[in-house]
Design a protein around this motif. Structure first.
Motif, PDB file in Angstrom:
ATOM      1  N   ALA A  92     -10.281  -3.220   4.790  1.00 15.87           N
ATOM      2  CA  ALA A  92     -11.634  -3.118   5.337  1.00 15.87           C
ATOM      3  C   ALA A  92     -12.708  -3.109   4.258  1.00 15.87           C
ATOM      4  O   ALA A  92     -13.906  -3.086   4.580  1.00 15.87           O
ATOM      5  CB  ALA A  92     -11.742  -1.844   6.176  1.00 15.87           C
ATOM      6  N   GLU A  93     -12.317  -3.144   2.984  1.00 18.11           N
ATOM      7  CA  GLU A  93     -13.301  -3.103   1.907  1.00 18.11           C
ATOM      8  C   GLU A  93     -14.106  -4.399   1.850  1.00 18.11           C
ATOM      9  O   GLU A  93     -13.607  -5.466   2.220  1.00 18.11           O
ATOM     10  CB  GLU A  93     -12.604  -2.870   0.555  1.00 18.11           C
ATOM     11  CG  GLU A  93     -12.064  -1.454   0.401  1.00 18.11           C
ATOM     12  CD  GLU A  93     -11.361  -1.269  -0.937  1.00 18.11           C
ATOM     13  OE1 GLU A  93     -11.024  -2.291  -1.561  1.00 18.11           O
ATOM     14  OE2 GLU A  93     -11.167  -0.117  -1.338  1.00 18.11           O
ATOM     15  N   PRO A  94     -15.328  -4.336   1.373  1.00 21.40           N
ATOM     16  CA  PRO A  94     -16.161  -5.545   1.283  1.00 21.40           C
ATOM     17  C   PRO A  94     -15.593  -6.553   0.292  1.00 21.40           C
ATOM     18  O   PRO A  94     -14.910  -6.184  -0.665  1.00 21.40           O
ATOM     19  CB  PRO A  94     -17.511  -5.005   0.812  1.00 21.40           C
ATOM     20  CG  PRO A  94     -17.201  -3.695   0.144  1.00 21.40           C
ATOM     21  CD  PRO A  94     -16.035  -3.130   0.915  1.00 21.40           C
ATOM     22  N   ALA A  95     -15.888  -7.798   0.534  1.00 18.83           N
ATOM     23  CA  ALA A  95     -15.368  -8.863  -0.323  1.00 18.83           C
ATOM     24  C   ALA A  95     -15.951  -8.818  -1.722  1.00 18.83           C
ATOM     25  O   ALA A  95     -15.465  -9.502  -2.629  1.00 18.83           O
ATOM     26  CB  ALA A  95     -15.658 -10.221   0.315  1.00 18.83           C
ATOM     27  N   SER A  96     -16.958  -7.996  -1.933  1.00 19.55           N
ATOM     28  CA  SER A  96     -17.594  -7.909  -3.246  1.00 19.55           C
ATOM     29  C   SER A  96     -16.735  -7.158  -4.261  1.00 19.55           C
ATOM     30  O   SER A  96     -17.053  -7.132  -5.442  1.00 19.55           O
ATOM     31  CB  SER A  96     -18.945  -7.205  -3.121  1.00 19.55           C
ATOM     32  OG  SER A  96     -18.789  -5.906  -2.581  1.00 19.55           O
ATOM     33  N   ALA A 136      -9.034  -5.490  -6.800  1.00 21.45           N
ATOM     34  CA  ALA A 136      -8.296  -5.905  -5.608  1.00 21.45           C
ATOM     35  C   ALA A 136      -6.839  -6.192  -5.951  1.00 21.45           C
ATOM     36  O   ALA A 136      -5.922  -5.796  -5.215  1.00 21.45           O
ATOM     37  CB  ALA A 136      -8.953  -7.136  -4.985  1.00 21.45           C
ATOM     38  N   ALA A 137      -6.604  -6.860  -7.078  1.00 21.44           N
ATOM     39  CA  ALA A 137      -5.238  -7.177  -7.486  1.00 21.44           C
ATOM     40  C   ALA A 137      -4.471  -5.907  -7.831  1.00 21.44           C
ATOM     41  O   ALA A 137      -3.287  -5.764  -7.488  1.00 21.44           O
ATOM     42  CB  ALA A 137      -5.258  -8.125  -8.683  1.00 21.44           C
ATOM     43  N   ALA A 138      -5.148  -4.975  -8.507  1.00 21.28           N
ATOM     44  CA  ALA A 138      -4.488  -3.713  -8.881  1.00 21.28           C
ATOM     45  C   ALA A 138      -4.097  -2.925  -7.639  1.00 21.28           C
ATOM     46  O   ALA A 138      -3.009  -2.341  -7.574  1.00 21.28           O
ATOM     47  CB  ALA A 138      -5.405  -2.888  -9.773  1.00 21.28           C
ATOM     48  N   ARG A 139      -4.964  -2.892  -6.641  1.00 22.14           N
ATOM     49  CA  ARG A 139      -4.666  -2.151  -5.415  1.00 22.14           C
ATOM     50  C   ARG A 139      -3.560  -2.827  -4.625  1.00 22.14           C
ATOM     51  O   ARG A 139      -2.715  -2.149  -4.027  1.00 22.14           O
ATOM     52  CB  ARG A 139      -5.936  -1.997  -4.584  1.00 22.14           C
ATOM     53  CG  ARG A 139      -6.950  -1.077  -5.227  1.00 22.14           C
ATOM     54  CD  ARG A 139      -8.166  -0.837  -4.378  1.00 22.14           C
ATOM     55  NE  ARG A 139      -9.009   0.183  -4.986  1.00 22.14           N
ATOM     56  CZ  ARG A 139     -10.133   0.644  -4.469  1.00 22.14           C
ATOM     57  NH1 ARG A 139     -10.563   0.167  -3.312  1.00 22.14           N
ATOM     58  NH2 ARG A 139     -10.828   1.580  -5.084  1.00 22.14           N
TER      59      ARG A 139
END
Length: 356
Positions: free
Chosen positions: A314-318, A324-327
């Motif tokens: 649900a996080e923003p694409a920004s 994002a890769a780490a998560r």
């Protein structure tokens, strides 16, 4: 590099538990004959030698059968000492007070019993995910009643140790363009050998911490469950070699050396909360995150992972590509480890009459 009293460093007994396997063991402490040099002989006891210089995880997976839980409050002092919180006590400057749901057996409860584990929750990438307490072996150097404890697999720390001995780090000369992961592996292996050699030349007796002692220490430091202090409540200890992904190996499963310890209860366990400064992941070096001891069933771990994945989705694409890769990696590794822990639990249940 930490200096310790030798008696404290050697306090943990060597374990001789019944051994079983989650899967067929692969490379491990005894997978290959000892190499010829003295440094290689010492390092052959390291689970990461020589293919995963950061080491393979070792952990203690303590559990109890329970059908209820109650909230208990603890206070952790600035020096790391944890005590049960007593209402009305005078607050200590810098101390932290927190509550944890602790499982117990309620003879009047109608709830189906389950296995509750001494787990941890941690958020190195900014999302809190559950896992098992684990870590890797240290190098121990003894001389004149003193013990030096050196963390293996950490390039920066190893180079500092070399310089402490007024030596120059000897890194291998590698061709230009070599894969950065392979370069780092070669450099850490070379530093391991140099550190061991320097210690031996200065009269130290050098050994790699045993897998069992590592599991005891890491679990005490990360969760708070102390096998040595709570040994009277231990019913059995089974050793497993489980296969799962790791942040050290996010694409290929590697061995995890796990001691599953059944205890009567967690009434005397003092779960910890730790503030960690990232030193192992070069992409997040210096970042601060939290690690806290909790008690969870595998189903509860599964739900918390699903909730974390939903929050990430649900996080923003920004959000930056690196974050994002780490998560994504953090969640993938956590899922893989949970699957490993389910395979282990299936075997544990066979030893417990109530589940047979």
């Amino acid at each position: 590099m930490r200096r310790e009293n030798t008696q404290l460093a050697d306090a943990a007994p060597d374990a001789a538990p019944v051994t079983t396997s989650d899967t067929t063991p692969g490379t491990g402490p005894d997978a290959a004959p000892a190499p010829p040099s003295e440094a290689h002989r010492v390092l052959s006891s390291y689970t990461g030698y020589p293919d995963i210089p950061n080491g393979r995880p070792c952990g203690m997976w303590a559990y109890t059968m329970a059908n209820a839980s109650r909230k208990r409050t603890f206070t952790q002092h600035p020096d790391g000492h944890v005590v049960r919180h007593t209402p009305g006590t005078r607050p200590v400057a810098g101390a932290r007070t927190y509550s944890v749901d602790v499982p117990y057996w309620d003879p009047e409860a109608r709830r189906r019993p389950a296995l509750y584990y001494a787990a941890i929750e941690t958020d190195p990438t900014g999302i809190m995910v559950p896992s098992l307490p684990k870590g890797t072996q240290d190098l121990l150097a003894h001389r004149h009643g003193e013990c030096l404890r050196i963390e293996l697999g950490q390039k920066r720390q190893l180079m500092e140790v070399v310089r402490d001995f007024a030596a120059r780090p000897e890194l291998p000369t590698l061709r230009h363009g070599i894969d950065p992961a392979l370069r780092r592996m070669a450099e850490i292996n070379a530093l391991h050998e140099q550190v061991v050699t320097l210690l031996l030349e200065r009269g130290y007796s050098v050994e790699v911490e045993s897998v069992f002692r590592t599991a005891v220490r890491e679990t005490r430091e990360e969760h708070g469950f102390d096998f040595l202090k709570e040994g009277a409540k231990v019913r059995n200890c089974l050793a497993f070699v489980g296969m799962a992904l790791s942040k050290r190996s996010p694409a290929v499963p590697i061995e995890h050396f796990i001691y599953a310890v059944q205890v009567d209860d967690f009434d005397d366990t003092l779960p910890r909360v730790s503030r960690i400064v990232e030193e192992k992941d070069p992409t997040r070096d210096g970042c601060v995150y939290e690690e806290r001891g909790v008690f969870l069933t595998l189903d509860e771990m599964d739900r918390r992972l699903s909730d974390a994945a939903a929050r990430v989705a649900a996080e923003p694409a920004s959000r930056t590509t690196t974050t994002a890769a780490a998560r994504a990696t953090e969640l993938r590794v956590a899922r893989s480890r949970l699957a490993m822990l389910r395979r282990i639990e299936e075997k544990l249940l066979g030893f417990l009459p109530a589940f047979s």
